[in-house]
Design a protein around this motif. Structure first.
Motif, PDB file in Angstrom:
ATOM      1  N   LYS A   1       0.831  -1.206   0.000  1.00  9.24           N
ATOM      2  CA  LYS A   1       0.000   0.000   0.000  1.00  9.24           C
ATOM      3  C   LYS A   1       0.866   1.257   0.000  1.00  9.24           C
ATOM      4  CE  LYS A   1      -4.160   1.803   2.238  1.00  9.24           C
ATOM      5  NZ  LYS A   1      -5.145   1.581   3.337  1.00  9.24           N
ATOM      6  N   GLY A   2       1.955   1.229   0.761  1.00 11.45           N
ATOM      7  CA  GLY A   2       2.857   2.380   0.836  1.00 11.45           C
ATOM      8  C   GLY A   2       3.498   2.689  -0.504  1.00 11.45           C
ATOM      9  N   LYS A   3       3.855   1.641  -1.250  1.00 10.23           N
ATOM     10  CA  LYS A   3       4.464   1.825  -2.578  1.00 10.23           C
ATOM     11  C   LYS A   3       3.475   2.508  -3.523  1.00 10.23           C
ATOM     12  CE  LYS A   3       7.079   0.906  -6.313  1.00 10.23           C
ATOM     13  NZ  LYS A   3       6.208   1.310  -7.406  1.00 10.23           N
ATOM     14  N   ILE A   4       2.222   2.092  -3.494  1.00  9.60           N
ATOM     15  CA  ILE A   4       1.207   2.687  -4.362  1.00  9.60           C
ATOM     16  C   ILE A   4       1.006   4.153  -4.007  1.00  9.60           C
ATOM     17  CG2 ILE A   4      -1.133   2.480  -5.257  1.00  9.60           C
ATOM     18  CD1 ILE A   4       0.796   0.017  -5.671  1.00  9.60           C
ATOM     19  N   ASN A   5       0.936   4.437  -2.717  1.00  8.90           N
ATOM     20  CA  ASN A   5       0.758   5.828  -2.271  1.00  8.90           C
ATOM     21  C   ASN A   5       1.943   6.699  -2.676  1.00  8.90           C
ATOM     22  OD1 ASN A   5      -1.719   5.224  -1.121  1.00  8.90           O
ATOM     23  ND2 ASN A   5      -0.872   4.873   0.929  1.00  8.90           N
ATOM     24  N   GLN A   6       3.154   6.128  -2.601  1.00 12.82           N
ATOM     25  CA  GLN A   6       4.346   6.881  -2.966  1.00 12.82           C
ATOM     26  C   GLN A   6       4.354   7.223  -4.452  1.00 12.82           C
ATOM     27  OE1 GLN A   6       6.930   7.999  -0.744  1.00 12.82           O
ATOM     28  NE2 GLN A   6       7.198   9.242  -2.599  1.00 12.82           N
ATOM     29  N   ASP A   7       3.996   6.238  -5.299  1.00 11.61           N
ATOM     30  CA  ASP A   7       3.901   6.491  -6.737  1.00 11.61           C
ATOM     31  C   ASP A   7       2.902   7.607  -7.020  1.00 11.61           C
ATOM     32  OD1 ASP A   7       5.733   4.535  -7.302  1.00 11.61           O
ATOM     33  OD2 ASP A   7       4.351   3.207  -8.365  1.00 11.61           O
ATOM     34  N   TYR A   8       1.777   7.541  -6.338  1.00 14.22           N
ATOM     35  CA  TYR A   8       0.723   8.536  -6.552  1.00 14.22           C
ATOM     36  C   TYR A   8       1.205   9.933  -6.175  1.00 14.22           C
ATOM     37  CZ  TYR A   8      -3.924  10.647  -6.498  1.00 14.22           C
ATOM     38  OH  TYR A   8      -5.010  11.454  -6.750  1.00 14.22           O
TER      39      TYR A   8
END
Length: 261
Positions: free
Chosen positions: A208-215
């Motif tokens: 989830k953290g990786k997705i948020n970071q990309d966003y």
């Protein structure tokens, strides 16, 4: 009259399908009788025999799924198994130009452009590669964000190449606009992946953290919608932002523009 002919045709197709199904079931029963211990078979109930046939059908489906995965791997040979910093990259890792796409799996225009970008990479002779960054839109969540996490789960459990296979399958098969693929663990089994492994990863919210970071990276780059592509010149550090759908020709024109500066 034509209506009656159509109904007759549909009924005929259904009848043929039913007959074919019964023939297959009958064949499997014969195979069980000849390949299984005869005294044991005599004591099996009809329910037990059907369960055995179901097991055989399940094994057949798994074998077909594994064959499909093997065929798909041949189509994604440009994706290396591992990548620097665990990035999702398709193409030559040391390419001069990177098409850094911020995409949403549920976005119809991302789907439309997906094949175009792949075509550009495969004809670039190693000059251009493609990095996918997750940018699930709020209007497509929670489905888009969960699918993004699933791609990262596949990458973690398998490798970069398999993640690209999954990404394309997701893009092509989703109903789009937040409607999704249904049961993701069951879906990934259809092309040879371990559904339980991916399901457990999703339940843990590990990526989830990786997705948020990309966003957030996309937001800082000025991206508000998908698809969006940052063209990065890895030699000079220059970059150029393209917003919206682009044809292969338009992508190549933009790359040529940045190379000529």
């Amino acid at each position: 009259m034509r209506g009656n002919q159509l109904i007759t045709g549909v009924l005929t197709i259904s009848t043929v399908a039913l007959i074919a199904s019964n023939i297959y079931l009958h064949t499997e029963l014969i195979n069980l009788k000849t390949s299984t211990d005869q005294p044991l078979m005599e004591h099996l109930s009809q329910h037990d025999v059907i369960a055995l046939v179901d097991d055989r059908l399940s094994s057949l489906e798994k074998r077909k799924a594994q064959e499909l995965l093997s065929n798909l791997e041949e189509q994604f040979q440009l994706a290396q198994a591992s990548t620097p910093d665990n990035r999702l990259i398709y193409g030559e890792l040391n390419a001069r130009i990177t098409l850094q796409e911020y995409g949403d799996i549920e976005c119809p225009y991302c789907r439309k452009m997906h094949g175009s970008i792949k075509q550009v990479i495969e004809h670039s002779q190693g000059v251009i590669n493609w990095e996918f960054k997750h940018f699930p839109l709020g209007s497509h969540n929670p489905v888009a964000a969960i699918e993004s996490q699933a791609i990262e789960c596949v990458k973690e459990a398998y490798d970069n190449r398999t993640a690209w296979i999954a990404l394309e399958r997701f893009m092509m098969d989703t109903k789009g606009n937040g409607k999704g693929l249904g049961d993701i663990p069951e879906y990934v089994r259809s092309f040879g992946l371990n559904g339980s492994l991916i399901g457990n990863c999703l339940a843990a919210d590990d990526h989830k953290g990786k997705i948020n970071q990309d966003y957030e990276d996309g937001r800082r780059a000025g991206i508000t919608a998908t698809p969006a592509i940052r063209i990065l010149d890895n030699q000079t550090g220059q970059d150029y932002l393209l917003k919206g759908y682009r044809t292969p020709e338009q992508l190549l024109q933009a790359v040529q523009q940045i190379l000529s500066q």
